[in-house]
Design a protein around this motif. Structure first.
Motif, PDB file in Angstrom:
ATOM      1  N   ASP A 162       0.822  -1.406  -0.062  1.00  0.00           N
ATOM      2  CA  ASP A 162      -0.072   0.067   0.186  1.00  0.00           C
ATOM      3  C   ASP A 162       0.780   1.065  -0.048  1.00  0.00           C
ATOM      4  OD1 ASP A 162       0.837  -0.665   2.464  1.00  0.00           O
ATOM      5  OD2 ASP A 162      -0.441   0.079   3.530  1.00  0.00           O
ATOM      6  N   LYS A 202      -0.279   4.866  -1.155  1.00  0.00           N
ATOM      7  CA  LYS A 202      -0.524   6.178   0.029  1.00  0.00           C
ATOM      8  C   LYS A 202       0.285   6.869  -0.571  1.00  0.00           C
ATOM      9  CE  LYS A 202      -2.959   3.165   3.575  1.00  0.00           C
ATOM     10  NZ  LYS A 202      -2.408   2.500   4.751  1.00  0.00           N
ATOM     11  N   VAL A 203       1.554   7.027  -0.632  1.00  0.00           N
ATOM     12  CA  VAL A 203       2.122   8.133  -0.952  1.00  0.00           C
ATOM     13  C   VAL A 203       2.002   8.794  -2.414  1.00  0.00           C
ATOM     14  CG1 VAL A 203       4.922   8.948  -1.814  1.00  0.00           C
ATOM     15  CG2 VAL A 203       4.406   7.128  -0.160  1.00  0.00           C
ATOM     16  N   LYS A 204       1.378   8.654  -3.153  1.00  0.00           N
ATOM     17  CA  LYS A 204       0.934   8.667  -4.660  1.00  0.00           C
ATOM     18  C   LYS A 204      -0.321   9.105  -3.940  1.00  0.00           C
ATOM     19  CE  LYS A 204       2.220   7.127  -8.722  1.00  0.00           C
ATOM     20  NZ  LYS A 204       2.507   6.377  -9.827  1.00  0.00           N
ATOM     21  N   GLY A 205      -1.180   9.499  -3.529  1.00  0.00           N
ATOM     22  CA  GLY A 205      -2.766   9.514  -3.254  1.00  0.00           C
ATOM     23  C   GLY A 205      -3.386   8.975  -4.246  1.00  0.00           C
ATOM     24  N   GLU A 206      -2.943   7.623  -4.420  1.00  0.00           N
ATOM     25  CA  GLU A 206      -4.010   6.689  -4.944  1.00  0.00           C
ATOM     26  C   GLU A 206      -5.041   5.647  -4.107  1.00  0.00           C
ATOM     27  OE1 GLU A 206      -1.924   5.323  -8.132  1.00  0.00           O
ATOM     28  OE2 GLU A 206      -1.625   7.469  -9.346  1.00  0.00           O
ATOM     29  N   TYR A 216      -9.346   4.516   0.452  1.00  0.00           N
ATOM     30  CA  TYR A 216      -9.571   5.480   1.540  1.00  0.00           C
ATOM     31  C   TYR A 216     -11.466   4.861   2.237  1.00  0.00           C
ATOM     32  CZ  TYR A 216      -5.172   6.294   3.583  1.00  0.00           C
ATOM     33  OH  TYR A 216      -3.441   6.643   2.986  1.00  0.00           O
ATOM     34  N   ASP A 234     -12.938   7.355   0.545  1.00  0.00           N
ATOM     35  CA  ASP A 234     -13.058   7.034  -1.400  1.00  0.00           C
ATOM     36  C   ASP A 234     -14.633   5.990  -1.714  1.00  0.00           C
ATOM     37  OD1 ASP A 234     -11.715   8.667  -1.110  1.00  0.00           O
ATOM     38  OD2 ASP A 234      -9.645   7.152  -1.288  1.00  0.00           O
ATOM     39  N   GLY A 239      -7.723  10.281   8.369  1.00  0.00           N
ATOM     40  CA  GLY A 239      -8.844   9.164   7.300  1.00  0.00           C
ATOM     41  C   GLY A 239     -10.134   9.381   8.539  1.00  0.00           C
ATOM     42  N   GLY A 255      -7.705   4.930   7.471  1.00  0.00           N
ATOM     43  CA  GLY A 255      -6.513   6.531   7.426  1.00  0.00           C
ATOM     44  C   GLY A 255      -6.266   6.573   9.124  1.00  0.00           C
ATOM     45  N   GLN A 257       2.039  24.689   1.513  1.00  0.00           N
ATOM     46  CA  GLN A 257       1.038  24.303   0.613  1.00  0.00           C
ATOM     47  C   GLN A 257      -0.176  26.028   0.301  1.00  0.00           C
ATOM     48  OE1 GLN A 257       2.477  22.527   3.173  1.00  0.00           O
ATOM     49  NE2 GLN A 257       1.680  20.322   1.945  1.00  0.00           N
TER      50      GLN A 257
END
Lengths: 772, 324
Positions: free
Chosen positions: A31, A35-39, A42, A45, A200, A249, B99
């Motif tokens: 995972d 997770k790092v790429k925001g894909e 959770y 979603d 999350g 999360g 940000q």
């Protein structure tokens, strides 16, 4: 006192199989990249095209009688499908993790600010929220009870629950209750209410099923305990309430209790449509339990040589409006209340109370955190009183394997407390605070430009903590693992199926590593966690690698045994066979065949329920008993620079030694130690839910501050591996210990820099400037 | 959240006309503040007029100082700002997070609303949010509230960092409004709450900040921003201090001192300035300035500590800038 005995699990015959990604390595998390790429998907979603959205009406008052509820405004809102209250709960009206004391929705009375009163399902989240706003509740506001000590002892305190305001009182009595000592130090300490601050928010999706049941996709720590409670409240048998773990999360204890599970299921069953509920960030602060704020009164007696003669303590934990896991938190604070030290005479009382404050329950460290802040502060006071070094006084009293705990339990595996203290002390210190040109980020105040060295004083502090791993006090604690081995496209493949919740700690990686090592199979898939397999128990108490790891190991051993039986039969050989790197190997004849060849079309599919050695209940009047499965330890040395004029603290170093028995995944172990230490840093210097008159004042990440990268120093971490013969691979639970010891270490360092007593955490600037 | 219309403006005067025409219309720039206010219910506009396309993004150095467009991003990184106006660069860098700074705008920063818990939590009475409902902060947790300039109706503090720096630089804002253009000193942009805490600025409805002008002053180059907060980054000030100094031959010729985190607007510490002006700039003078900066402080039950922090922070800021 009898001690349960059980033969220790053997380490596997060949843990050194040439398989990659096995036990003791650090394969990439499946995972991690997502997770790092925001894909990563959770629970927030989750999506179905025909779903409705749920929203919750919450009490604005910490304590009030409900005079009337008028739902008509909500019903009349276009787009609203249903509106429900307590009266609509189809099954049991109450739920709870340990005590069933919490109504699914408030009935006649609200006991905390944020308690659910009504729920709405609508075609759009905004419609649902607006409909909630149109519900009119008439309250008769009552004076909230907000002090735990008063709740237990004040004769004029209102009674919040039928059984009174006491959730649990646990006394610990060991040795001479009237012992006296040459040197006595006393202290009163306070720990503020910390939040788990997972990222999350509570969320899930309930889908009505054709059989009249419900399929619930949910972010939780413990699928089966949710299932049991949800089924009861819905009036359904367990098998009609099926839970699937959605992307979690973070949890840190806050997802052990139910939040929106029953609500979404009720709305889904009523409307016949999937219903999703996602809490907003603000709502989340009201939607889960927090760490118990504590008031602790301690007295330590010691000889002039610094050996403890006695420890006396009275602790009050504020459980808030509902019990949650307060009882177990009380047991931890009390049984671990002396810390990792030898003390022949112990008098401890711990009370957990109902109040009208936000409910408190599980959070990483679970009672041990509050006690450690007090007993470590006391050890420093004792050192100062005796003119001893803080490490020296700790080493003189350090417990070890063979020590008798205040509960009478004899510690029967490694407890290298003295060695850990010496090791952390011997780590190189960071360079002295710079005095001329340097990076501002290295100074208190950081880029806020508060100092170039003026007013900055350095301090060093130590903290050591002890934590029980797995569930205690005779709880039937088990985990279930199903392992399936088959040949897919010519390659042997193992599938591991458990209900254990991956909450970010890396359990899915560890499960695969164990299967690889035990089966010698490189390709391992992890089945999504759900209730179609037996309980994995809670992802808490630092227990999942021990328990579900243990269950996966046991299931693999069973599968391996069956595979070798097949091999003996098909290859017509006798005697001892092994699995080694995907080969069937005989002691006498060497490599006999490929695993895939032997297995052929056969599928081996085995499920094992695995238990740790049993524990005992504690005697209710003396607190004696073999209550804990395993003890784990971490020690920190904190180095701080304090701007004593302006009250700012910069933690310069936060180095840690932890014994983990066996590092199943060394990178994940170090990650847990980093994260736990940061969470302890938060409690030391900034994290507190501010509650006044029962109301939360800072329910946002703008106002509830957690450490950023600029607050947290790089850490030196020394991981010891002293095997526990009772545990799978000798491992020791990892997640909680670093959270326990980093807080007292940092506060001790601030005291060393400032000379102030600082009896409370978190420490704010005004506590240092002396102008609070 | 109430439904609202959304439109994008293409010229300043279109924007001004669109917002002026509707009492319920508001400007939307970076959105880091307005979107939260709308979601949390402190604002419920009928229309948001997005001004993100307007050509107000330039930072320009000219004979009369530095002009900062109201929509300029990351002004604190501009080399001329860093060189000429260190206090502004430091204040900008200390605000929010990278940000947020990537999208936030100077105009929006000046007009952000208070972080008072009781303003932000719409379940509580708040005269600033809903006139006449009362001030919950007076009896509540008021650690973060004002020690200067509050009233019995409101003790909120203004959260901006750059407004404090700009006050110490004698900066002005240029506005375009329904009544035309005007120039307002930053300090005078904000009203003290008095008995009308809901009227936060002197701007008319529809009046838009288009630029900030920082005049050339002898004290701007030797200036400093110091911020005290509960964590090392991404937190609002408990107390902040902007100082700008013109010291000639060891004597303070002119000085500006402004405080943040302590008042409903950037708080000019004139008594502290007077304690320095015309005197040798030494430890005694700095101590006297620190003491003078606390003149008139009226702490609340939970923020007594801010008075002492102001004194110490002013002394520290003056010591820090001395090394420049």
């Amino acid at each position: 006192m009898s001690r349960p005995t059980k033969a220790p699990d053997k380490a596997p015959d060949r843990i050194t199989t040439p398989i990659t990604g096995g036990v003791g390595e650090s394969p990439l998390r499946p995972d991690g990249t997502l997770k790092v790429k925001g894909e990563f998907a959770y629970s927030s979603d989750l999506w179905m095209d025909d779903m409705l959205w749920g929203a919750t009406l919450r009490s604005p008052h910490p304590y009030a009688r409900i005079v009337s509820i008028d739902l008509s405004g909500a019903w009349q809102t276009p787009g609203v499908h249903t509106v429900m209250t307590y009266d609509d709960v189809p099954g049991e009206k109450l739920f709870g993790l340990e005590h069933t004391d919490q109504p699914v929705m408030a009935h006649e009375v609200v006991r905390y600010q944020g308690e659910a009163v009504a729920i709405v399902a609508a075609d759009h989240p905004e419609t649902a929220r607006r409909a909630v706003d149109k519900i009119v509740v008439e309250y008769e506001v009552l004076e909230p009870l907000t002090d735990a000590e008063e709740a237990v002892f004040a004769t004029d305190a209102p009674t919040l629950h039928p059984g009174g305001n006491l959730v649990r009182h646990l006394p610990i009595r060991r040795g001479d209750q009237h012992a006296t000592a040459d040197v006595v130090v006393r202290g009163e300490y306070e720990v503020g209410m910390q939040d788990q601050a997972f990222l999350g928010p509570e969320s899930g999706l309930a889908v009505p099923a054709e059989d009249g049941g419900v399929d619930l996709y949910i972010a939780t720590q413990w699928l089966h305990v949710d299932q049991k409670q949800v089924a009861k409240c819905l009036g359904l048998p367990n098998d009609k309430v099926r839970l699937m773990l959605a992307g979690v999360g973070g949890a840190f204890g806050a997802r052990e209790d139910l939040s929106m599970q029953v609500h979404a299921s009720m709305l889904a069953l009523r409307t016949g449509r999937p219903v999703k509920i996602v809490y907003s960030r603000e709502e989340s602060f009201f939607g889960h339990v927090h760490r118990h704020p504590a008031k602790l009164y301690y007295e330590h007696g010691a000889t002039r040589e610094g050996r403890l003669v006695y420890v006396k303590a009275r602790m009050f934990l504020d459980g808030g409006a509902y019990a949650s896991s307060t009882g177990a938190v009380v047991a931890n604070a009390a049984t671990l209340g002396v810390g990792p030290y030898e003390a022949p005479n112990v008098t401890i009382d711990c009370w957990g109370a109902y109040t009208n404050n936000p409910p408190c329950g599980a959070m990483r460290g679970f009672g041990a955190v509050q006690a450690a802040f007090a007993y470590e502060s006391q050890m420093d006071r004792l050192a100062a009183e005796l003119g001893l070094d803080p490490v020296e006084v700790r080493v003189r009293n350090a417990m070890a394997e063979g020590t008798t705990m205040p509960t009478g339990q004899v510690v029967d595996s490694a407890a290298p407390v003295a060695e850990m203290l010496r090791r952390v002390e011997a780590m190189p210190l960071p360079p002295a605070a710079p005095t001329d040109s340097y990076d501002l980020r290295e100074l208190p105040g950081g880029v806020s430009n508060t100092t170039h060295g003026e007013g900055v004083v350095r301090g060093i502090g130590y903290g050591i903590g002890i934590k029980n791993v797995c569930f205690s006090e005779g709880f039937d604690d088990f985990s279930t693992a199903r392992v399936r081995l088959e040949v897919i496209a010519g390659e042997p493949t193992a599938m591991v199926h458990t209900a254990a919740a991956e909450v970010g700690q890396g359990l899915v990686t560890v499960q695969a590593q164990i299967a690889r090592t035990e089966l010698g199979v490189e390709r391992v898939t992890i089945h999504p966690a759900d209730t179609q397999v037996g309980s994995g128990g809670s992802t808490s108490a630092s227990r999942q690698t021990y328990m579900t790891g243990g269950a996966v190991k046991a299931a693999c051993e069973k599968v391996r045994g069956l595979l070798l039986d097949i091999a003996r039969e098909r290859l017509h050989v006798e005697g001892q066979l092994h699995l080694d790197g995907g080969k069937i190997v005989s002691d006498r004849h060497g490599v006999l065949a490929d695993l895939a060849e032997v297995l052929g079309d056969e599928v081996i599919d085995e499920t094992v329920e695995w238990r740790h050695r049993p524990t005992e209940a504690l005697d209710p009047t003396t607190g004696q008993g073999f209550a804990h499965v395993q003890y784990a330890f971490a020690v920190h040395r904190a180095v701080v620079d304090v701007d004593v004029d302006l009250g700012l603290v910069r933690v310069v170093a936060l180095d840690c030694v932890q014994d983990v028995g066996k590092a199943i995944n060394p990178d994940a172990v170090v990650g847990q130690i980093h994260g736990g230490s940061a969470q302890g840093l938060g409690l030391a210097v900034m994290e507190e839910i501010q509650v006044r008159d029962g109301k939360i004042r800072n329910p946002s990440f703008t106002d509830y501050l957690i450490p950023t990268i600029l607050d947290m120093p790089p850490m030196k971490v020394d991981v010891l591996e002293l095997a526990d013969p009772h545990a799978p691979y000798g491992l020791r639970g990892v997640g909680e210990p670093p959270t326990i010891s980093s807080t007292p270490a940092i506060v001790a360092a601030i005291r060393a820099a400032t000379g102030l007593a600082i009896p409370r955490c978190p420490v704010r600037p005004e506590d240092i400037t002396g102008t609070a | 959240m109430k439904p609202f219309a959304y439109t994008r403006a293409h010229t300043v005067w279109d924007a001004v006309a669109a917002v002026s025409a509707e009492p319920g219309a508001r400007y939307l720039a970076g959105g880091t503040e307005m979107v939260n206010l709308v979601r949390e219910g402190q604002e419920s506009p009928d229309r948001l007029v997005d001004i993100g396309d307007l050509p107000l993004t330039e930072v320009r150095v000219h004979g009369r100082g530095v002009r900062i467009g109201a929509l300029a991003k990351r002004v604190h990184e501009h080399p001329e700002v860093r060189r000429r106006l260190p206090v502004l660069a430091e204040a900008g860098l200390s605000a929010a997070s990278p940000q947020v700074r990537n999208v936030a705008t100077p105009g929006g920063n000046l007009l952000q609303r208070t972080r008072c818990h009781y303003f932000r939590d719409v379940r509580f009475p708040c005269n600033r949010r809903e006139p006449g409902t009362g001030c919950a902060a007076l009896r509540g947790v008021n650690r973060n509230n004002a020690i200067f300039g509050g009233s019995e109706h409101c003790v909120a503090v203004h959260p901006s960092d750059i407004a404090v720096a700009l006050t110490a630089l004698d900066a002005v804002v240029h506005t375009h409004g329904p009544a035309g253009e005007r120039v307002i000193p930053v300090e005078e942009l904000y009203r003290l709450p008095g008995d009308e805490p809901n009227r936060e600025t002197v701007l008319d409805h529809g009046e838009l900040i288009v630029a900030i002008d920082v005049p050339p002053t002898p004290f701007a180059a030797r200036s400093h921003y110091l911020k005290l907060r509960d964590r090392a980054s991404f937190a609002f000030a408990l107390v902040s201090v902007a100082v700008a100094l013109d010291v000639r031959a060891g004597v303070t010729h002119d000085v500006r001192i402004a405080l943040g985190g302590v008042a409903p607007r950037p708080w000019r510490a004139r008594a502290a300035e007077d304690a320095l002006r015309g005197r040798r700039f030494d430890d005694d003078a700095r101590a006297a300035a620190g003491e003078a900066a606390t003149t008139g402080a009226k702490p609340l039950p939970h923020n007594e500590f801010k008075v002492e922090l102001v004194r110490r922070a002013v002394v520290r800021a003056l010591s820090e800038v001395e090394g420049r």
